[in-house]
Design an enzyme around this catalytic site. Structure first.
Site: not given
Ligand code: 3PG
Ligand code: MG
Length: 395
Positions: A34, A199, A352, A376
């Site tokens: 990232r 999950k 992720g 996400g």
């Molecule tokens: C992630 O790691 O999915 C993003 O940086 C967002 O983080 P978060 O899920 O803690 O909001």
């Molecule tokens: Mg995440």
């Protein structure tokens, strides 16, 4: 959406919301993907003569200062990648932030401490969030949204600050959105989606929506056991979300009704315990012993999934097939990644853990059409939701 080309940044203070949420082992960054993805936008602004103020979150410190979640190691790594010093502010909008920002010259960059040390960042109360956004916006004259991984969060730095400053989308967000558009408009078929991860409850919305779009849906990882159980099989000590069984039965019916091929593991690596060196063997997915837990898809499933990916023209993959952090249980995730690499298709790794797995397993990153920085965020986009961070940039 305005882009960097639409902003005149020379001599101006530009606040960049980046996603620098990287995994840390103590102060060691274990995957800098990232940070690397954030460099081009920051560099473009610096080359354009801006004073760049980067803000980002790390982990979930929940509105409290907690040194475990400091962005300090990230500032160091960002400096190495940019080839120039990154001034680090010890707070987010306090004295340190203000003086750090004030001392920036054109072409210099600073990173603020973790946004989530401030309760206003994530507050559900519009006024509290807005007040923090005002403070943050006060540090700069322009705003660039480039934290793709956080655009699905209605947070001050993502959603409220762009309402207060002239703004544009950075190059990373532009690139990520372009890829997601390709996955939703005029895509080439067969369209195959591979979902994994622990999950099923995290993926309900996206599964419901994908069942109206895909030709095949392959399910592995921890969430597969809830599907197996929903089909009436015992899953031993494997991950199971009992409260999702009805929902999952609904998905199985919906897939059958729509003619979507929903492919589940046919065998799994069943281990005696959750450990890197756990004793394990491949067993039929329909006959997992009561005293064992599935920690990866088995060899026949790897072949099956590879075959289901071989003729794909578009692939989206999110979520590991097993506990890839343990070498003995990384084979399923590796097999899926290799099948994507082999496919003559537009292939997207959806952020992720799956993106981290690609790098941990030392697979060639250029073997995929795109590796997203947002797990996400990608899933919510594919679910058809409005993402607050993108909506704010579009205004
Ligand atoms: C992630 O790691 O999915 C993003 O940086 C967002 O983080 P978060 O899920 O803690 O909001
Ligand atoms: Mg995440």
């Amino acid at each position: 959406m305005r882009t960097l080309d639409d902003l005149d940044v020379k001599g101006r203070r530009v606040l960049v919301r980046a996603d620098l949420n990287v995994p840390l082992d103590g102060e060691t960054i274990t995957d800098d993907g990232r940070i690397r993805a954030s460099v081009p936008t920051i560099k473009a602004l610096l080359d354009g003569g801006a004073k760049v103020v980067v803000c980002a979150h790390l982990g979930r410190p929940k509105g409290q200062v907690n040194p475990k979640y400091s962005l300090k190691p990230v500032a160091r790594r960002l400096g190495e990648l940019l080839g120039q010093d990154v001034a680090f502010a010890a707070d987010v909008v306090g004295d340190s932030a203000r003086s750090t920002v004030e001392s920036l010259q054109d072409g210099q960059v600073a990173l603020l401490e973790n946004l989530r040390y401030e309760p206003g960042e994530e507050s559900k109360d519009d006024a509290a969030r807005g007040a923090f956004a005002e403070q943050l916006a006060g540090l700069a004259e322009l705003y660039v949204g480039d934290g793709f991984g956080a655009v699905h969060r209605k947070h001050a730095s993502v959603y409220d600050v762009p309402k207060l400053l002239p703004h544009a989308a950075g190059g990373l967000i532009v690139a990520e959105v372009e890829v997601l558009k390709k996955l939703t408009e005029d895509l080439e078929r067969p369209y195959v989606v591979v979902l994994g991860g622990a999950k099923v409850s995290d993926k309900l919305g996206v599964i419901a929506n994908l069942l109206t779009k895909v030709d095949r849906l392959l399910i592995g990882g921890g969430m597969a056991y809830t599907f197996l159980k929903a089909q009436g099989h015992e899953v031993g000590g494997s991950l199971l979300q009992e409260d999702q069984l009805d929902q999952v039965r609904g998905f199985l019916e919906e897939a059958a009704k729509r003619g979507v091929e929903l492919v589940l593991p046919v065998d799994v690596l069943a281990a005696t315990t959750f450990a890197a060196d756990a004793e394990h063997e491949a067993v039929e997915a329909t006959a997992i012993p009561a005293d064992r837990e599935g920690l990866d898809i088995g060899p026949r499933t790897r072949e099956l999934f590879a075959a289901k990916l071989a003729d794909a023209r578009t692939v989206f993959w999110n979520g590991p097939m097993g506990v890839f952090e343990f070498d003995a249980f990384s084979g399923g995730t590796r097999a899926v990644a290799e099948a994507l690499i082999a496919a003559d298709a537009f292939t997207v790794v959806g952020g992720g853990d799956s993106a981290a797995a690609v790098r941990k397993l030392e697979l060639p990153e250029d073997g995929f059409s795109h590796i997203s920085t947002g797990g996400g965020a990608s899933l919510e986009y594919l679910e058809g939701k409005t993402l607050p961070g993108l909506a704010a940039l579009e205004e």
